[in-house]
Each structure stands twice: as structure tokens, then as C-alpha cells.
Write a protein that holds these residues in place. Structure first.
Motif, PDB file in Angstrom:
ATOM      1  N   THR A 176      15.267  33.614  34.706  1.00 56.46           N
ATOM      2  CA  THR A 176      14.839  32.495  33.855  1.00 56.46           C
ATOM      3  C   THR A 176      16.030  31.829  33.188  1.00 56.46           C
ATOM      4  O   THR A 176      16.106  30.598  33.105  1.00 56.46           O
TER       5      THR A 176
ATOM      6  N   ALA B  81      17.827  29.757  35.842  1.00 57.68           N
ATOM      7  CA  ALA B  81      17.046  28.567  36.173  1.00 57.68           C
ATOM      8  C   ALA B  81      17.086  27.550  35.040  1.00 57.68           C
ATOM      9  O   ALA B  81      17.212  26.341  35.272  1.00 57.68           O
TER      10      ALA B  81
ATOM     11  N   TYR C 238      18.403  23.342  34.809  1.00 58.49           N
ATOM     12  CA  TYR C 238      17.253  22.438  34.724  1.00 58.49           C
ATOM     13  C   TYR C 238      17.712  20.989  34.566  1.00 58.49           C
ATOM     14  O   TYR C 238      18.587  20.688  33.747  1.00 58.49           O
TER      15      TYR C 238
ATOM     16  N   THR D  96       7.301  27.661  32.439  1.00 60.34           N
ATOM     17  CA  THR D  96       8.460  28.213  33.147  1.00 60.34           C
ATOM     18  C   THR D  96       8.143  28.388  34.627  1.00 60.34           C
ATOM     19  O   THR D  96       8.968  28.069  35.492  1.00 60.34           O
ATOM     20  N   GLU D  97       6.965  28.896  34.922  1.00 63.26           N
ATOM     21  CA  GLU D  97       6.581  29.117  36.310  1.00 63.26           C
ATOM     22  C   GLU D  97       6.533  27.808  37.091  1.00 63.26           C
ATOM     23  O   GLU D  97       7.009  27.727  38.229  1.00 63.26           O
ATOM     24  N   VAL D  98       5.989  26.755  36.464  1.00 61.58           N
ATOM     25  CA  VAL D  98       5.831  25.468  37.157  1.00 61.58           C
ATOM     26  C   VAL D  98       7.142  24.696  37.205  1.00 61.58           C
ATOM     27  O   VAL D  98       7.561  24.198  38.259  1.00 61.58           O
ATOM     28  N   GLU D  99       7.817  24.571  36.063  1.00 61.22           N
ATOM     29  CA  GLU D  99       8.997  23.721  35.965  1.00 61.22           C
ATOM     30  C   GLU D  99      10.272  24.385  36.488  1.00 61.22           C
ATOM     31  O   GLU D  99      11.127  23.722  37.086  1.00 61.22           O
TER      32      GLU D  99
ATOM     33  N   GLY E  16      10.233  27.361  38.374  1.00 59.87           N
ATOM     34  CA  GLY E  16      10.006  28.076  39.622  1.00 59.87           C
ATOM     35  C   GLY E  16      10.271  29.562  39.551  1.00 59.87           C
ATOM     36  O   GLY E  16      10.528  30.198  40.570  1.00 59.87           O
ATOM     37  N   VAL E  17      10.200  30.142  38.344  1.00 61.39           N
ATOM     38  CA  VAL E  17      10.411  31.580  38.171  1.00 61.39           C
ATOM     39  C   VAL E  17       9.055  32.257  38.001  1.00 61.39           C
ATOM     40  O   VAL E  17       8.214  31.773  37.240  1.00 61.39           O
ATOM     41  N   SER E  18       8.849  33.346  38.683  1.00 64.57           N
ATOM     42  CA  SER E  18       7.602  34.093  38.547  1.00 64.57           C
ATOM     43  C   SER E  18       7.906  35.529  38.152  1.00 64.57           C
ATOM     44  O   SER E  18       9.016  36.029  38.353  1.00 64.57           O
TER      45      SER E  18
END
Length: 337
Positions: A225, A228, A232, A306-309, A311-313
Motif C-alpha cells: 500500500t 502504491a 499515485y 485503496t482496493e479500487v484506486e 489496486g492493492v488487495s
């Protein structure tokens, strides 16, 4: 070039990921803690598996260590020359002295970022939301804490956010719940003192109600995170939450460990009276008790942005638990400072 301040559990992971995607990295610590080549190669393989490594890069970057106190503005400014991004991943180890130890670190880091023109990524936590925060906690929720450590983190972020809004720099904060994973050590709520007894067939003892659902941040997901967020291309001046797998209570986690080890021993907790008595003799424990509300009620994170913008899961529990336990079994779980 990227400057990472701190070579602990998160700083080292962040440095290795940045280098794995082709960045040259300077790691600043008081003692000049090195990051070795074999660790870098391992990080490169791990980053590739998680989709972190950029396919457009043809080489791994370098990691160079320097000696610089995180509270020394001149030393950090010198280390930051030529940096495009500064990641503040340091954390004062003396939990009970945050009020005096954190402000100089925030001041020095802000000065280094402003003078060098680098972007600033802060590694933070959820303390500033405070007791009674809305659940699940989202990135844009108000910071309502009245607890001392939360107030320290809130004040530091708000000062840096003010500088961002003035146009002095670009800044974001990455906020994680309690971390776990290989190397998490003895001070983590889900570290040696939790998993160690379970592996030995004994009941771990913790603060709060072990039946309460809680979000836990896997160390690799925290580093992913941060990396990423540092790249951004959208709006800065905001917070990002580290994605967590489904919230589990410590009782539920112990049950999953039992399924892997065959040792079902359960979890117990310190009584409030016992904690108050122990806290009389331990300033560190006293500071921990002040934030024990996080374990006395549901404490759950919303990280959908965070997941959408970014791309971290989150790493699933069935993937995260085996290497965490394996590190403890092998004796390689000592946390780096």
C-alpha cells in the motif's frame, strides 16, 4: 531516488519493493542499518508474485544505507537531496514517550521534504479516529481521538496536511490496523506473545475481549500500500487504509491456528484489575492500556478506496498464517528495530 526513513519491519519491506520495481533507494536510520542483496532478490521475487513489480523496468534498483537521525532536519535534508519521494516509516520505540519523541520527527521530515521538493508518504495507524469511532472506519472519517497517542499522530498529520494545502509539498498518510506477519516480534498484538504460546499448546493472554472482531494488517500488504500510494497519480493530501482480510477475533484466529497445528488451546485475557496493577510499574504498559479500547469493541477498517484506486488487495488468512507460523517455528521471527 526514493528516501525511506526507518529500517524496521515496514521500512525494509518498502525499500526492497521500491528497488524491485527499479527505483534507487536510500534507507536512513540512526545506525545506518544495511539491507543485504539476498533480501533484495527475495523481495523482487515476492513483488513479482503480487503484481507489484513494474513490467516496464528492465533492472532492479539499488539500496544504499546512510546514518541519519529521524529527528535531525539537517541530516534528513542532506539524505533527501535528489529524492522524488520520502517515506517516513520510522516509529519511536518508546510507546509511552510519543508526545515528546514524535514532534521532532514530524518537524525534521517536513523540513526535508519541503527543502528537497520530494513528495512525502507517512506510515500511520488508526489511533487518531479515537474510541467510539464509526465502524467500519473509512479514510475520510473525522479524527476524534482524545487519547494521547492518537492526539500525537493527529497533530503530526494535520501539520503536514496544512503544508500540503499551502503548496509546500505533496503528502499522503497510509494508515494500518495492528500488523502481523513473519518478523512481527514480541510487541505486536498478533506477534510472538500471541502465536508463540499457541504453537506451544498454551493459551495466550491479551488485553480487551478476545471475542471482538478486529481488522489486522499483514506486513506485506502494508508495504504494498505504501509503494502504491507513493506512485499515485491522482489527488494527494489524503489518507489511504491498508486492506485487511476479513475481521477476525483473536478467538477465531486461534481456532484457525489450531486447524493448522492440531493444538486447540483457546485464548484468555488480562483482567482490568490486573492490567491496572501492572501498569503502575510499567509506563509502556500504561500507554498500551490507554488504547485498549481497540480490543474491547469491534475495530474494523474500510479500505475499499485503496482496493479500487491503488489496486492493492488483502492477503487472505489462509495465505498469511502459514508463513507467519513458520517464521516462529524456525526462530526467525525477531523483529528488526
Amino acid at each position: 531516488m526514493k528516501l525511506v526513513i526507518g529500517a524496521g519491519l515496514i521500512g525494509t519491506r518498502v525499500a526492497r519493493r521500491l528497488a524491485a520495481q527499479g527505483d534507487d533507494v536510500v534507507v536512513a536510520t540512526r545506525s545506518g542499518t544495511p539491507v543485504t542483496a539476498d533480501e533484495l532478490q527475495s523481495a523482487s521475487r515476492g513483488a513479482s508474485r503480487r503484481g507489484v513489480q513494474s513490467g516496464s523496468r528492465s533492472r532492479a534498483g539499488t539500496i544504499r544505507s546512510v546514518s541519519a537521525d529521524a529527528a535531525d532536519a539537517e541530516a534528513l535534508t542532506s539524505a533527501a537531496q535528489g529524492a522524488t519521494t520520502i517515506v517516513l516509516a520510522s516509529n519511536p520505540a518508546q510507546y509511552h514517550r510519543w508526545r515528546e519523541l514524535w514532534p521532532p520527527v514530524f518537524d525534521a521530515t517536513l523540513a526535508a521534504a519541503t527543502r528537497s521538493g520530494a513528495d512525502l508518504v507517512l506510515m500511520g495507524n488508526l489511533y487518531a479516529y479515537g474510541e467510539g469511532a464509526r465502524m467500519p472506519m473509512a479514510e475520510h472519517d473525522p479524527l476524534l481521538t482524545t487519547e494521547e497517542k492518537g492526539l500525537v499522530r493527529k497533530a503530526g498529520w494535520e501539520r503536514i496536511l496544512e503544508a500540503h494545502r499551502r503548496g509546500d509539498l505533496r503528502a499522503v498518510e497510509v494508515r494500518a490496523s495492528d500488523y502481523f506477519g513473519p518478523g512481527s516480534g514480541a510487541t505486536a498484538q498478533l506477534g510472538e506473545r500471541f502465536f508463540g504460546p499457541l504453537l506451544a499448546g498454551k493459551r495466550p493472554r491479551g488485553v480487551g475481549d478476545p471475542r471482538m472482531p478486529h481488522s489486522w494488517a499483514y506486513l506485506d500488504d502494508i508495504a504494498d500500500t505504501v509503494v502504491a500510494a507513493s506512485g499515485y497519480v491522482g489527488e494527494w493530501g489524503r489518507a489511504w487504509h491498508v486492506p485487511s482480510a476479513e475481521p477476525l477475533s483473536r478467538v477465531e484466529i486461534a481456532s484457525r491456528v489450531a486447524a493448522l497445528t492440531g493444538r486447540d488451546v483457546g485464548v484468555t485475557s488480562w483482567s482490568p484489575a490486573a492490567l491496572r496493577l501492572l501498569a503502575i510499574f510499567s509506563p509502556f504498559l500504561r500507554a498500551a492500556v490507554d488504547s485498549s479500547y481497540q480490543f474491547s469493541a469491534p475495530f474494523v477498517v474500510d479500505a475499499r478506496e485503496t482496493e479500487v484506486e491503488l489496486g492493492v488487495s488483502a492477503t487472505p488468512w489462509d495465505v498469511a498464517l502459514p508463513p507467519t507460523l513458520a517464521a516462529l517455528r524456525s526462530g526467525s521471527d525477531g523483529a528488526r528495530r
